[in-house]
Design a protein around this motif. Structure first.
Motif, PDB file in Angstrom:
ATOM      1  N   LEU A  83      -5.257  -1.051  -1.932  1.00 40.97           N
ATOM      2  CA  LEU A  83      -5.955  -2.319  -1.719  1.00 40.97           C
ATOM      3  C   LEU A  83      -6.267  -2.968  -3.057  1.00 40.97           C
ATOM      4  CD1 LEU A  83      -8.508  -1.181   1.027  1.00 40.97           C
ATOM      5  CD2 LEU A  83      -6.257  -2.215   1.374  1.00 40.97           C
ATOM      6  N   ASP A  84      -6.169  -4.304  -3.069  1.00 37.29           N
ATOM      7  CA  ASP A  84      -6.526  -5.005  -4.307  1.00 37.29           C
ATOM      8  C   ASP A  84      -8.038  -5.230  -4.345  1.00 37.29           C
ATOM      9  OD1 ASP A  84      -7.068  -7.132  -2.622  1.00 37.29           O
ATOM     10  OD2 ASP A  84      -5.195  -8.192  -3.064  1.00 37.29           O
ATOM     11  N   ALA A  85      -8.511  -5.985  -5.328  1.00 38.71           N
ATOM     12  CA  ALA A  85      -9.957  -6.186  -5.511  1.00 38.71           C
ATOM     13  C   ALA A  85     -10.576  -6.905  -4.321  1.00 38.71           C
ATOM     14  CB  ALA A  85     -10.210  -6.966  -6.804  1.00 38.71           C
ATOM     15  N   SER A  86      -9.770  -7.681  -3.611  1.00 37.97           N
ATOM     16  CA  SER A  86     -10.302  -8.427  -2.464  1.00 37.97           C
ATOM     17  C   SER A  86     -10.204  -7.634  -1.161  1.00 37.97           C
ATOM     18  CB  SER A  86      -9.532  -9.750  -2.316  1.00 37.97           C
ATOM     19  OG  SER A  86      -9.617 -10.523  -3.492  1.00 37.97           O
ATOM     20  N   GLY A  87      -9.661  -6.439  -1.237  1.00 40.00           N
ATOM     21  CA  GLY A  87      -9.533  -5.625  -0.028  1.00 40.00           C
ATOM     22  C   GLY A  87      -8.280  -5.895   0.757  1.00 40.00           C
ATOM     23  N   ASN A  88      -7.346  -6.639   0.162  1.00 40.74           N
ATOM     24  CA  ASN A  88      -6.079  -6.927   0.830  1.00 40.74           C
ATOM     25  C   ASN A  88      -5.043  -5.856   0.488  1.00 40.74           C
ATOM     26  OD1 ASN A  88      -7.061  -9.389   1.915  1.00 40.74           O
ATOM     27  ND2 ASN A  88      -6.730 -10.378  -0.095  1.00 40.74           N
ATOM     28  N   ALA A  89      -4.066  -5.702   1.381  1.00 47.19           N
ATOM     29  CA  ALA A  89      -3.018  -4.694   1.181  1.00 47.19           C
ATOM     30  C   ALA A  89      -2.145  -5.040  -0.012  1.00 47.19           C
ATOM     31  CB  ALA A  89      -2.164  -4.574   2.432  1.00 47.19           C
ATOM     32  N   THR A  90      -1.859  -4.070  -0.836  1.00 46.57           N
ATOM     33  CA  THR A  90      -0.946  -4.260  -1.960  1.00 46.57           C
ATOM     34  C   THR A  90       0.489  -4.127  -1.458  1.00 46.57           C
ATOM     35  OG1 THR A  90      -0.931  -1.901  -2.470  1.00 46.57           O
ATOM     36  CG2 THR A  90      -2.634  -3.240  -3.540  1.00 46.57           C
ATOM     37  N   PRO A  91       1.467  -4.626  -2.214  1.00 48.28           N
ATOM     38  CA  PRO A  91       2.875  -4.454  -1.806  1.00 48.28           C
ATOM     39  C   PRO A  91       3.244  -2.976  -1.602  1.00 48.28           C
ATOM     40  CG  PRO A  91       2.700  -6.079  -3.554  1.00 48.28           C
ATOM     41  CD  PRO A  91       1.340  -5.494  -3.405  1.00 48.28           C
ATOM     42  N   LEU A  93       1.371  -0.571  -0.467  1.00 45.02           N
ATOM     43  CA  LEU A  93       0.872  -0.119   0.829  1.00 45.02           C
ATOM     44  C   LEU A  93       1.726  -0.670   1.957  1.00 45.02           C
ATOM     45  CD1 LEU A  93      -1.198   1.319   2.590  1.00 45.02           C
ATOM     46  CD2 LEU A  93      -2.660  -0.708   2.436  1.00 45.02           C
ATOM     47  N   LEU A  94       2.054  -1.956   1.888  1.00 47.42           N
ATOM     48  CA  LEU A  94       2.864  -2.562   2.938  1.00 47.42           C
ATOM     49  C   LEU A  94       4.238  -1.896   3.041  1.00 47.42           C
ATOM     50  CD1 LEU A  94       1.967  -6.335   2.370  1.00 47.42           C
ATOM     51  CD2 LEU A  94       1.164  -4.833   4.212  1.00 47.42           C
ATOM     52  N   LYS A  95       4.804  -1.580   1.883  1.00 42.63           N
ATOM     53  CA  LYS A  95       6.119  -0.915   1.868  1.00 42.63           C
ATOM     54  C   LYS A  95       6.042   0.472   2.517  1.00 42.63           C
ATOM     55  CE  LYS A  95       9.862   0.342  -1.309  1.00 42.63           C
ATOM     56  NZ  LYS A  95      10.310   0.411  -2.719  1.00 42.63           N
ATOM     57  N   LYS A  96       4.963   1.193   2.219  1.00 44.55           N
ATOM     58  CA  LYS A  96       4.770   2.526   2.785  1.00 44.55           C
ATOM     59  C   LYS A  96       4.596   2.452   4.297  1.00 44.55           C
ATOM     60  CE  LYS A  96       3.745   7.010   2.335  1.00 44.55           C
ATOM     61  NZ  LYS A  96       4.688   8.008   1.846  1.00 44.55           N
ATOM     62  N   LEU A  97       3.778   1.491   4.765  1.00 42.38           N
ATOM     63  CA  LEU A  97       3.545   1.341   6.197  1.00 42.38           C
ATOM     64  C   LEU A  97       4.832   0.955   6.925  1.00 42.38           C
ATOM     65  CD1 LEU A  97       0.102  -0.515   6.172  1.00 42.38           C
ATOM     66  CD2 LEU A  97       0.551   1.790   7.055  1.00 42.38           C
ATOM     67  N   GLN A  98       5.608   0.088   6.298  1.00 43.89           N
ATOM     68  CA  GLN A  98       6.874  -0.342   6.899  1.00 43.89           C
ATOM     69  C   GLN A  98       7.831   0.843   7.050  1.00 43.89           C
ATOM     70  OE1 GLN A  98       8.644  -3.599   4.767  1.00 43.89           O
ATOM     71  NE2 GLN A  98       9.589  -4.449   6.602  1.00 43.89           N
ATOM     72  N   ALA A  99       7.837   1.701   6.026  1.00 42.83           N
ATOM     73  CA  ALA A  99       8.698   2.890   6.074  1.00 42.83           C
ATOM     74  C   ALA A  99       8.295   3.827   7.210  1.00 42.83           C
ATOM     75  CB  ALA A  99       8.630   3.628   4.737  1.00 42.83           C
ATOM     76  N   LEU A 100       7.004   3.817   7.552  1.00 40.74           N
ATOM     77  CA  LEU A 100       6.515   4.679   8.632  1.00 40.74           C
ATOM     78  C   LEU A 100       6.671   4.033  10.000  1.00 40.74           C
ATOM     79  CD1 LEU A 100       3.245   6.026   6.950  1.00 40.74           C
ATOM     80  CD2 LEU A 100       5.344   7.311   7.410  1.00 40.74           C
ATOM     81  N   GLY A 101       7.203   2.807  10.039  1.00 40.82           N
ATOM     82  CA  GLY A 101       7.433   2.136  11.318  1.00 40.82           C
ATOM     83  C   GLY A 101       6.253   1.340  11.825  1.00 40.82           C
ATOM     84  N   ALA A 102       5.246   1.125  10.988  1.00 45.50           N
ATOM     85  CA  ALA A 102       4.063   0.360  11.408  1.00 45.50           C
ATOM     86  C   ALA A 102       4.368  -1.136  11.387  1.00 45.50           C
ATOM     87  CB  ALA A 102       2.890   0.677  10.485  1.00 45.50           C
ATOM     88  N   SER A 105       3.422  -7.288  10.234  1.00 47.50           N
ATOM     89  CA  SER A 105       3.506  -8.749  10.326  1.00 47.50           C
ATOM     90  C   SER A 105       2.145  -9.392  10.092  1.00 47.50           C
ATOM     91  CB  SER A 105       4.057  -9.167  11.697  1.00 47.50           C
ATOM     92  OG  SER A 105       3.228  -8.653  12.733  1.00 47.50           O
ATOM     93  N   ASN A 106       1.094  -8.669  10.434  1.00 48.44           N
ATOM     94  CA  ASN A 106      -0.268  -9.132  10.160  1.00 48.44           C
ATOM     95  C   ASN A 106      -0.914  -8.109   9.231  1.00 48.44           C
ATOM     96  OD1 ASN A 106      -2.956  -9.862  10.106  1.00 48.44           O
ATOM     97  ND2 ASN A 106      -3.069 -10.300  12.311  1.00 48.44           N
ATOM     98  N   PRO A 107      -0.792  -8.316   7.891  1.00 50.23           N
ATOM     99  CA  PRO A 107      -1.295  -7.311   6.940  1.00 50.23           C
ATOM    100  C   PRO A 107      -2.766  -6.984   7.127  1.00 50.23           C
ATOM    101  CG  PRO A 107       0.086  -8.921   5.816  1.00 50.23           C
ATOM    102  CD  PRO A 107      -0.121  -9.443   7.203  1.00 50.23           C
ATOM    103  N   ALA A 108      -3.589  -7.988   7.448  1.00 51.11           N
ATOM    104  CA  ALA A 108      -5.022  -7.726   7.610  1.00 51.11           C
ATOM    105  C   ALA A 108      -5.257  -6.769   8.774  1.00 51.11           C
ATOM    106  CB  ALA A 108      -5.772  -9.045   7.830  1.00 51.11           C
ATOM    107  N   VAL A 111      -4.235  -3.251   7.792  1.00 53.16           N
ATOM    108  CA  VAL A 111      -5.236  -2.582   6.956  1.00 53.16           C
ATOM    109  C   VAL A 111      -6.428  -2.145   7.802  1.00 53.16           C
ATOM    110  CG1 VAL A 111      -6.908  -2.925   5.091  1.00 53.16           C
ATOM    111  CG2 VAL A 111      -4.554  -3.723   4.826  1.00 53.16           C
ATOM    112  N   ALA A 112      -6.828  -2.995   8.752  1.00 52.45           N
ATOM    113  CA  ALA A 112      -7.981  -2.679   9.602  1.00 52.45           C
ATOM    114  C   ALA A 112      -7.727  -1.428  10.440  1.00 52.45           C
ATOM    115  CB  ALA A 112      -8.295  -3.878  10.500  1.00 52.45           C
ATOM    116  N   ALA A 113      -6.462  -1.156  10.761  1.00 50.81           N
ATOM    117  CA  ALA A 113      -6.130   0.007  11.594  1.00 50.81           C
ATOM    118  C   ALA A 113      -6.151   1.319  10.807  1.00 50.81           C
ATOM    119  CB  ALA A 113      -4.754  -0.193  12.232  1.00 50.81           C
ATOM    120  N   LEU A 114      -6.187   1.212   9.480  1.00 51.27           N
ATOM    121  CA  LEU A 114      -6.186   2.428   8.657  1.00 51.27           C
ATOM    122  C   LEU A 114      -7.583   3.038   8.576  1.00 51.27           C
ATOM    123  CD1 LEU A 114      -3.975   1.250   5.655  1.00 51.27           C
ATOM    124  CD2 LEU A 114      -3.254   2.487   7.710  1.00 51.27           C
ATOM    125  N   LYS A 115      -7.621   4.320   8.253  1.00 54.47           N
ATOM    126  CA  LYS A 115      -8.897   5.008   8.067  1.00 54.47           C
ATOM    127  C   LYS A 115      -9.092   5.293   6.584  1.00 54.47           C
ATOM    128  CE  LYS A 115      -9.314   7.183  12.589  1.00 54.47           C
ATOM    129  NZ  LYS A 115      -9.355   8.451  13.337  1.00 54.47           N
TER     130      LYS A 115
END
Length: 713
Positions: A83-91, A93-102, A105-108, A111-115
């Motif tokens: 996460l960046d300073a604003s709490g948004n997903a970094t590239p 993180l998005l790349k990792k989630l995409q690789a896992l099949g998550a 399309s809605n990054p926010a 991120v909210a679904a993560l623990k």
């Protein structure tokens, strides 16, 4: 609703008989373990192995169509990276989630679904997902390939399969034997898995000659064994087939009468079980004239070459009847009987010929021939070896007996290896020693020498009998010591599983003879006495060899039920009379049960440490000057030693080790008081040396049976 059972069978060409049972067990075990690991079978699922000469199979109970889905939590990365300073997903993180099949399309929302949770010193992001359970076809495919890959195949062969494609061609397959059929039934449903170029179905092949139908169609997994027996004339279970052969052997022997019984040989029974699919035992016989040949020769040739079961009478003597386990069951067995009798006759005739020819020459006349037989390139010929064994035997016999024993042992040692150059042993190396005994009797040498020659290889294996007479023990000891001392002397030691000269077995044989024959021989003296026989061919490795023997002894004693602590305490003293070790162990066990034991063991450890430090400066003398004993506690300890040590020593010398240690147990109180009240390392030199001498006296008195410090927790 009940979960169906699973049956998998691989039909192949004849499997190696000596490996069959292991192959069957391994196939079933790995297959079921893999199914359990994937969640298709449970811990309660029961696996039943099947193995016949032409098939490996496994029946597994309660196998699911599909494994349950699994919730999985996966650590992604530290929060500071994801996460960046604003709490948004970094590239990243998005790349990792995409690789896992998550869905990203809605990054926010992603991120909210993560623990977020603490992971060590840093906070990390975790992703929860559900992994779908494997289907039976997927899971069984994986399990089957794993089971085949992990088979303990003694030797792989390569064969060709025609490829399933429009263009003609062949593909190479590596397996223990060519495979021709595959069955996979879940209940009554075929699971279309593939292996070795085959696709699973529901039919197999029965007995080569006696199957009622071909192919044998299996209705479901549970009817496998019964259908194969009824329609295919095959007993698929190795254990069931073995039990049936044993039953038929006993029944056939009873028909012969006169207390006849088949020879007991578990390895032969296993091998024959692996050679037949539908056993049928028939009774055969050979001409009585062959019974003039030593029965060991006849038994060996029938077992080793033909896989027959010789019949012994009530007295254990070989009869001229034998049993054959046939793989066919014709109404008229005469051609089976006649064929086997014709096959065995020339084998027995060969044995008789060898025996008759060998007896034309005396053993003594063969001694010279041993000089032409190489034993080892660094240790010379068998002739040189014989002279070494004679020298070692003479040294042992000198300690154990009189001139008569020395003469018998020397003659047996001289002739013990001569049967190696006979025709019979040349054909059947397993008979070495045994034939020497027969030929010695033929030469008129008498039972003492003949038995010593026959027995000098004993004990050949764990549980084998020891030599029958003292001359045999002397030569057997000399023979094993010659091997051990020679091989250690040239650095030819066992490594891992490799022990080509059976040095471990020889060491255990030496131990057993010294212990069970209660021989008054010191181990170090035995080893040192054998070295001169080799001249300059070896270096003296007696110390390493002694360690090797004590290691074997320690292992043997632990197998007999003694604790590692008890064994360590006794063997730490390197006892020379191995026959007394078990008495020492019994004394240690009795001592350890006393309430005084823990304190005395701890005190012994402390005394040992004090003396070690003191001896760095110079040797500590076990001498006490009573006039220098100033403290009451040291005076009391000295008085207790004066009173009880002579009694304990007398009991030790009489061989009553238990009483000796129990007598010394009364020293607990004065020893405890000594350490509470006395400063051992006094500044005044004469006081310090005197107190060290007192402890040395105590240490020597208490550690004659065992090193009691080894009992300390």
């Amino acid at each position: 609703m009940t979960t169906p059972n699973l049956l998998v069978e691989l039909f192949v060409e004849e499997l190696p008989p000596k490996a069959l049972q292991k192959l069957g067990d391994a196939f079933a075990t790995v297959l079921s373990d893999q199914l359990k690991a994937q969640g298709l079978a449970t811990a309660a699922s029961v696996v039943t192995p099947f193995a016949s000469p032409r098939r490996l199979a496994a029946h597994v109970t309660a196998v699911a169509d599909k494994a349950a889905d699994k919730a999985v939590q996966q650590k992604l990365m530290p929060v500071t990276v994801g996460l960046d300073a604003s709490g948004n997903a970094t590239p990243a993180l998005l790349k990792k989630l995409q690789a896992l099949g998550a869905d990203v399309s809605n990054p926010a929302a992603a991120v909210a679904a993560l623990k977020r949770a603490q992971d060590g010193k840093a906070e990390a992001l975790f992703y929860d997902s559900v992994v779908p359970g494997a289907t039976l076809q997927e899971g069984l495919q994986k399990a089957l390939l794993e089971a085949l890959a992990k088979l303990p195949i003694p030797k792989v062969m390569s064969y060709q399969l025609e490829t399933d494609c429009e263009l003609p061609g062949w593909t190479s397959v590596n397996f223990v034997r060519p495979a021709h059929g595959l069955v996979a039934l879940h209940g009554g449903t075929v699971v279309p898995v593939k292996a070795l170029g085959l696709t699973a179905g529901n039919s197999t092949t029965g007995h080569r000659f006696e199957a009622a139908v071909s192919p044998v169609v299996l209705q479901d997994a549970d009817s496998y064994a019964a259908t194969l027996k009824k329609d295919g004339a095959v007993i698929a279970s190795f254990a069931e087939r073995k039990a049936e052969i044993a039953r038929q052997l006993t029944a056939a022997a009873a028909k012969v009468g006169n207390g006849a019984r088949p020879i007991e040989d578990e390895a032969l029974l296993d091998e024959v079980t692996a050679l037949v699919e539908r056993p049928n035992v028939v009774i055969c016989q050979f001409e009585e004239q062959f019974l003039g040949v030593p029965q060991e020769c006849l038994i060996l040739t029938m077992k080793a070459n033909q896989k027959y079961f010789p019949l012994l009478d009530a007295a254990g003597k070989l009869t001229n009847k034998f049993l054959v386990v046939s793989n066919i069951s014709p109404e008229d067995t005469s051609f089976v009987t006649g064929g086997n009798e014709r096959v065995v006759r020339p084998r027995l005739a060969d044995a008789k010929f060898f025996f008759d020819q060998d007896r034309k020459k005396t053993l003594a006349s063969r001694v010279e021939g041993l000089g032409k037989v190489v034993y080892h390139n660094k240790l010379g010929t068998q002739g040189e070896r014989v002279e070494r064994v004679r020298a070692i035997a003479k040294a042992i016999a000198t300690q154990l007996g009189d001139a008569a024993l020395m003469a018998d042992a020397d003659q047996a040692a001289l002739l013990a290896k001569t049967d190696l150059v006979t025709d019979m042993v040349g054909e059947f190396p397993e008979l070495q020693g045994i034939m020497g005994g027969y030929y010695a009797l033929n030469d008129g040498l008498g039972e003492t020498v003949a038995h010593a020659i026959e027995d000098h290889y004993k004990p050949r294996f764990a549980g084998d009998a020891l030599p029958r007479n003292t001359a045999g023990v002397v030569v057997a000891l000399a023979d094993k010591l010659e091997t051990l001392v020679g091989m250690f002397g040239i650095g030819n030691l066992p490594t891992g599983d490799r022990d080509p000269f059976a040095l471990r077995r020889h060491a255990l044989g030496v131990i057993r003879m010294l212990v069970e024959k209660d021989l008054s021989l010191d181990l170090n003296a035995l080893l040192a006495g054998a070295v001169p026989a080799f001249g300059d061919k070896i270096t003296d490795a007696s110390a390493a060899l002694a360690d090797f023997i004590y290691d074997r002894l320690a292992g043997s004693l632990r197998e007999q039920g003694y604790s590692a602590q008890e064994v360590d305490a006794v063997l730490a003293l390197r006892p020379q009379r191995l026959a007394l070790v078990e008495k020492q162990l019994a004394a240690v066990r009795a001592f350890a049960a006393l309430p005084e034991s823990p304190a005395l063991a701890a005190a012994n450890k402390r005394v040992g440490n004090i003396l070690k430090k003191a001896e760095v400066e110079g040797a500590v003398d076990a001498h006490v000057n009573p006039d220098l004993l100033q403290e009451k506690a040291e005076q009391d300890l000295y008085a207790a030693l004066q009173r009880f040590v002579p009694e304990a020593n007398a009991q030790f010398d009489a061989g009553d080790y238990t009483a000796s240690l129990q007598t010394l147990a009364v020293l607990r109180a004065p020893v405890d008081a000594f350490f509470d009240d006395v400063m051992v390392n006094a500044e005044q030199l004469d006081l310090r040396l005197n107190r060290q001498g007192l402890l040395k006296t105590l240490h020597e008195a208490m550690n004659r049976v065992a090193d009691l410090s080894r009992l300390a927790a």
